[in-house]
Motif scaffolding. Structure first.
Motif, PDB file in Angstrom:
ATOM      1  N   HIS A 222     -12.617   1.016   5.326  1.00  0.00           N
ATOM      2  CA  HIS A 222     -13.115  -0.323   5.637  1.00  0.00           C
ATOM      3  C   HIS A 222     -12.675  -0.826   7.001  1.00  0.00           C
ATOM      4  CE1 HIS A 222     -14.195  -0.550   1.350  1.00  0.00           C
ATOM      5  NE2 HIS A 222     -14.974  -1.543   1.707  1.00  0.00           N
ATOM      6  N   ALA A 223     -11.899  -0.029   7.725  1.00  0.00           N
ATOM      7  CA  ALA A 223     -11.476  -0.370   9.079  1.00  0.00           C
ATOM      8  C   ALA A 223     -10.847  -1.768   9.156  1.00  0.00           C
ATOM      9  CB  ALA A 223     -12.658  -0.275  10.045  1.00  0.00           C
ATOM     10  N   LEU A 224      -9.961  -2.042   8.207  1.00  0.00           N
ATOM     11  CA  LEU A 224      -9.266  -3.327   8.198  1.00  0.00           C
ATOM     12  C   LEU A 224      -8.226  -3.379   9.308  1.00  0.00           C
ATOM     13  CD1 LEU A 224      -8.635  -3.572   4.348  1.00  0.00           C
ATOM     14  CD2 LEU A 224     -10.255  -4.948   5.661  1.00  0.00           C
ATOM     15  N   PRO A 225      -7.833  -4.588   9.751  1.00  0.00           N
ATOM     16  CA  PRO A 225      -6.717  -4.684  10.700  1.00  0.00           C
ATOM     17  C   PRO A 225      -5.496  -3.965  10.140  1.00  0.00           C
ATOM     18  CG  PRO A 225      -7.799  -6.815  10.449  1.00  0.00           C
ATOM     19  CD  PRO A 225      -8.404  -5.895   9.421  1.00  0.00           C
ATOM     20  N   ALA A 226      -4.737  -3.324  11.011  1.00  0.00           N
ATOM     21  CA  ALA A 226      -3.629  -2.471  10.578  1.00  0.00           C
ATOM     22  C   ALA A 226      -2.641  -3.215   9.694  1.00  0.00           C
ATOM     23  CB  ALA A 226      -2.926  -1.888  11.793  1.00  0.00           C
ATOM     24  N   GLU A 227      -2.315  -4.462  10.079  1.00  0.00           N
ATOM     25  CA  GLU A 227      -1.309  -5.193   9.316  1.00  0.00           C
ATOM     26  C   GLU A 227      -1.819  -5.567   7.921  1.00  0.00           C
ATOM     27  OE1 GLU A 227      -3.383  -8.370  11.896  1.00  0.00           O
ATOM     28  OE2 GLU A 227      -2.773  -6.271  12.044  1.00  0.00           O
ATOM     29  N   PHE A 228      -3.129  -5.812   7.810  1.00  0.00           N
ATOM     30  CA  PHE A 228      -3.686  -6.167   6.509  1.00  0.00           C
ATOM     31  C   PHE A 228      -3.779  -4.928   5.621  1.00  0.00           C
ATOM     32  CE2 PHE A 228      -7.097  -7.613   3.568  1.00  0.00           C
ATOM     33  CZ  PHE A 228      -6.475  -8.767   3.124  1.00  0.00           C
ATOM     34  N   ALA A 229      -4.141  -3.798   6.211  1.00  0.00           N
ATOM     35  CA  ALA A 229      -4.189  -2.554   5.458  1.00  0.00           C
ATOM     36  C   ALA A 229      -2.801  -2.195   4.941  1.00  0.00           C
ATOM     37  CB  ALA A 229      -4.744  -1.435   6.336  1.00  0.00           C
ATOM     38  N   TRP A 230      -1.789  -2.358   5.806  1.00  0.00           N
ATOM     39  CA  TRP A 230      -0.418  -2.091   5.387  1.00  0.00           C
ATOM     40  C   TRP A 230      -0.023  -3.007   4.231  1.00  0.00           C
ATOM     41  CZ3 TRP A 230       3.964  -4.840   4.596  1.00  0.00           C
ATOM     42  CH2 TRP A 230       5.146  -4.124   4.420  1.00  0.00           C
ATOM     43  N   LEU A 231      -0.396  -4.288   4.351  1.00  0.00           N
ATOM     44  CA  LEU A 231      -0.036  -5.273   3.331  1.00  0.00           C
ATOM     45  C   LEU A 231      -0.629  -4.908   1.975  1.00  0.00           C
ATOM     46  CD1 LEU A 231       1.040  -8.027   2.365  1.00  0.00           C
ATOM     47  CD2 LEU A 231      -1.086  -9.032   3.218  1.00  0.00           C
ATOM     48  N   LEU A 232      -1.909  -4.559   1.942  1.00  0.00           N
ATOM     49  CA  LEU A 232      -2.540  -4.207   0.670  1.00  0.00           C
ATOM     50  C   LEU A 232      -1.834  -3.022   0.021  1.00  0.00           C
ATOM     51  CD1 LEU A 232      -6.361  -4.567   1.420  1.00  0.00           C
ATOM     52  CD2 LEU A 232      -4.887  -6.121   0.141  1.00  0.00           C
ATOM     53  N   ASN A 233      -1.513  -2.030   0.823  1.00  0.00           N
ATOM     54  CA  ASN A 233      -0.826  -0.864   0.289  1.00  0.00           C
ATOM     55  C   ASN A 233       0.550  -1.246  -0.255  1.00  0.00           C
ATOM     56  OD1 ASN A 233      -0.928   2.115  -0.030  1.00  0.00           O
ATOM     57  ND2 ASN A 233       0.894   2.017   1.246  1.00  0.00           N
ATOM     58  N   GLU A 234       1.259  -2.103   0.467  1.00  0.00           N
ATOM     59  CA  GLU A 234       2.584  -2.549   0.035  1.00  0.00           C
ATOM     60  C   GLU A 234       2.504  -3.313  -1.286  1.00  0.00           C
ATOM     61  OE1 GLU A 234       6.785  -3.731   0.268  1.00  0.00           O
ATOM     62  OE2 GLU A 234       5.611  -2.079   1.082  1.00  0.00           O
ATOM     63  N   LEU A 235       1.555  -4.215  -1.384  1.00  0.00           N
ATOM     64  CA  LEU A 235       1.438  -5.037  -2.587  1.00  0.00           C
ATOM     65  C   LEU A 235       1.136  -4.190  -3.817  1.00  0.00           C
ATOM     66  CD1 LEU A 235      -0.542  -8.118  -1.212  1.00  0.00           C
ATOM     67  CD2 LEU A 235       1.883  -8.022  -1.792  1.00  0.00           C
ATOM     68  N   PHE A 236       0.248  -3.221  -3.651  1.00  0.00           N
ATOM     69  CA  PHE A 236      -0.172  -2.448  -4.822  1.00  0.00           C
ATOM     70  C   PHE A 236       0.738  -1.262  -5.129  1.00  0.00           C
ATOM     71  CE2 PHE A 236      -4.108  -4.820  -4.188  1.00  0.00           C
ATOM     72  CZ  PHE A 236      -4.390  -5.163  -5.495  1.00  0.00           C
ATOM     73  N   THR A 237       1.561  -0.851  -4.171  1.00  0.00           N
ATOM     74  CA  THR A 237       2.472   0.261  -4.444  1.00  0.00           C
ATOM     75  C   THR A 237       3.878  -0.214  -4.785  1.00  0.00           C
ATOM     76  OG1 THR A 237       2.979   0.512  -2.085  1.00  0.00           O
ATOM     77  CG2 THR A 237       1.221   1.888  -2.997  1.00  0.00           C
ATOM     78  N   GLU A 238       4.250  -1.416  -4.308  1.00  0.00           N
ATOM     79  CA  GLU A 238       5.610  -1.896  -4.514  1.00  0.00           C
ATOM     80  C   GLU A 238       5.669  -3.135  -5.417  1.00  0.00           C
ATOM     81  OE1 GLU A 238       8.361  -0.439  -3.497  1.00  0.00           O
ATOM     82  OE2 GLU A 238       7.338   1.162  -2.391  1.00  0.00           O
ATOM     83  N   VAL A 239       4.974  -4.183  -5.009  1.00  0.00           N
ATOM     84  CA  VAL A 239       5.150  -5.486  -5.652  1.00  0.00           C
ATOM     85  C   VAL A 239       4.550  -5.522  -7.057  1.00  0.00           C
ATOM     86  CG1 VAL A 239       4.695  -7.960  -5.450  1.00  0.00           C
ATOM     87  CG2 VAL A 239       5.235  -6.621  -3.407  1.00  0.00           C
ATOM     88  N   LEU A 240       3.407  -4.875  -7.246  1.00  0.00           N
ATOM     89  CA  LEU A 240       2.735  -4.916  -8.551  1.00  0.00           C
ATOM     90  C   LEU A 240       3.230  -3.781  -9.450  1.00  0.00           C
ATOM     91  CD1 LEU A 240      -0.817  -5.915  -7.346  1.00  0.00           C
ATOM     92  CD2 LEU A 240       0.616  -7.225  -8.913  1.00  0.00           C
ATOM     93  N   ASP A 241       4.545  -3.774  -9.670  1.00  0.00           N
ATOM     94  CA  ASP A 241       5.160  -2.740 -10.500  1.00  0.00           C
ATOM     95  C   ASP A 241       5.736  -3.314 -11.790  1.00  0.00           C
ATOM     96  OD1 ASP A 241       7.306  -4.165  -9.575  1.00  0.00           O
ATOM     97  OD2 ASP A 241       8.352  -2.452  -8.676  1.00  0.00           O
ATOM     98  N   GLY A 242       5.389  -4.572 -12.067  1.00  0.00           N
ATOM     99  CA  GLY A 242       5.907  -5.223 -13.268  1.00  0.00           C
ATOM    100  C   GLY A 242       7.047  -6.186 -13.002  1.00  0.00           C
ATOM    101  N   ARG A 243       7.538  -6.215 -11.765  1.00  0.00           N
ATOM    102  CA  ARG A 243       8.677  -7.082 -11.453  1.00  0.00           C
ATOM    103  C   ARG A 243       8.342  -8.574 -11.606  1.00  0.00           C
ATOM    104  NH1 ARG A 243       9.504  -5.611  -5.170  1.00  0.00           N
ATOM    105  NH2 ARG A 243       9.035  -3.552  -6.045  1.00  0.00           N
ATOM    106  N   ASN A 244       7.069  -8.907 -11.541  1.00  0.00           N
ATOM    107  CA  ASN A 244       6.666 -10.311 -11.627  1.00  0.00           C
ATOM    108  C   ASN A 244       6.041 -10.680 -12.971  1.00  0.00           C
ATOM    109  OD1 ASN A 244       7.526 -10.895  -9.015  1.00  0.00           O
ATOM    110  ND2 ASN A 244       5.571 -10.292  -8.109  1.00  0.00           N
ATOM    111  N   GLU A 245       6.275  -9.842 -13.987  1.00  0.00           N
ATOM    112  CA  GLU A 245       5.690 -10.112 -15.306  1.00  0.00           C
ATOM    113  C   GLU A 245       6.523 -11.148 -16.063  1.00  0.00           C
ATOM    114  OE1 GLU A 245       3.178  -6.599 -17.176  1.00  0.00           O
ATOM    115  OE2 GLU A 245       5.230  -5.954 -16.783  1.00  0.00           O
ATOM    116  N   VAL A 246       6.644 -12.298 -15.479  1.00  0.00           N
ATOM    117  CA  VAL A 246       7.380 -13.400 -16.107  1.00  0.00           C
ATOM    118  C   VAL A 246       6.799 -14.712 -15.591  1.00  0.00           C
ATOM    119  CG1 VAL A 246       9.172 -13.364 -14.317  1.00  0.00           C
ATOM    120  CG2 VAL A 246       9.674 -14.390 -16.545  1.00  0.00           C
TER     121      VAL A 246
END
Length: 277
Positions: A222-246
């Motif tokens: 999708h040729a997203l801006p580099a920082e946005f592409a990095w962010l999406l990858n970070e959110l889905f590989t790190e943050v959405l691991d169950g740590r916020n299931e509260v």
């Protein structure tokens, strides 16, 4: 009402999901605002710190929303430097939009506190509006959302609640030195959220769990801006691991009411036709 709001409130990210809602609310109350963006007057750019001081001139408070997200490397240092400058310029009242479960975001919170500001932190769950005002809109219109996340619950928070909370902490006494975690009232998986949107929109919208490699390839395509592409990858590989299931009680603490449910967001947004193809 707090005296600082008689001066303009500088809203960084003032054209974003929460910033524009906050601007609309303050303006509706007859309170002056200054939009902090590259197209603002004066312009504000996180990547050009020479724009920071002019934007701060004459303001009474600042709502800090970092683009593209506090999770990106270097965000904490930028927020810390901005907060110190604001305090030096006599602007002590700072409200930070932060993110749950993000290491860099919590570093930014520490730097905000260390600046000497009269701070308030709004630490938020995943925005419901990411489904209608961000990168998930196109897949919804196409009929299938494919993400590298399984049955992980997220307490999606409505940007309307965030804006209501921001208005309250900026214009009412008693919120300095407070950290509020803002979430919705229940946990939903992304598949469940997509199903609720499909039901509200009267469409059959599918959800498919894909691998992280497939997701990375889709982002690259999708040729997203580099920082946005990095962010999406970070959110889905790190943050959405169950740590916020509260769930958290920040909305109730600030507003004295329950947070808006995701179904209310889905029904109200579907009625605009944005998910109709």
């Amino acid at each position: 009402m707090i005296d600082t709001v008689r001066k303009p409130t500088l809203i960084l990210g003032g054209t974003g999901k929460t910033g524009r809602r906050l601007a609309d609310r303050l303006t509706a109350q007859g309170l002056p605002v200054r939009i902090g963006s590259r197209s603002g007057t004066p312009p504000f750019d996180w990547e050009n710190n020479t724009t920071w001081e002019p934007a701060l001139d004459g303001v009474g408070a600042v709502y800090i929303s970092y683009y593209p997200d506090l999770a990106v490397p270097g965000a904490a240092e930028a927020v810390g430097a901005f907060a110190r400058l604001a305090v030096e310029r006599g602007v002590r009242r700072l409200v930070l939009l932060s993110g749950r479960g993000e290491t860099e975001a919590q570093r930014a919170e520490v730097m905000l506190k260390a600046s000497g500001a009269d701070w308030t932190i709004l630490r938020c769950a995943w925005f419901a509006q990411n489904f209608s005002e961000s990168f998930l809109l196109d897949p919804l219109l196409a009929g299938e959302v494919a993400l590298p996340v399984g049955n992980v619950g997220e307490p999606f928070v409505d940007a309307e609640d965030i804006a209501d909370a921001a208005v309250t902490v900026l214009t009412r006494q008693g919120h300095i030195g407070q950290l509020y975690e803002l979430t919705g009232p229940r946990l939903l998986s992304f598949a469940e959220a997509v199903a609720e949107i499909g039901k509200a929109a009267g469409r059959n919208i599918g959800f498919k769990q894909i691998s992280h490699a497939e997701f990375a390839a889709a982002i690259a395509a999708h040729a997203l801006p580099a920082e946005f592409a990095w962010l999406l990858n970070e959110l889905f590989t790190e943050v959405l691991d169950g740590r916020n299931e509260v769930l958290a009680d920040g909305v109730e603490r600030v507003l004295g009411r329950a947070p808006r449910d995701f179904s209310a967001y889905a029904i109200e947004t579907a009625a605009t036709g944005i998910w109709s193809n």
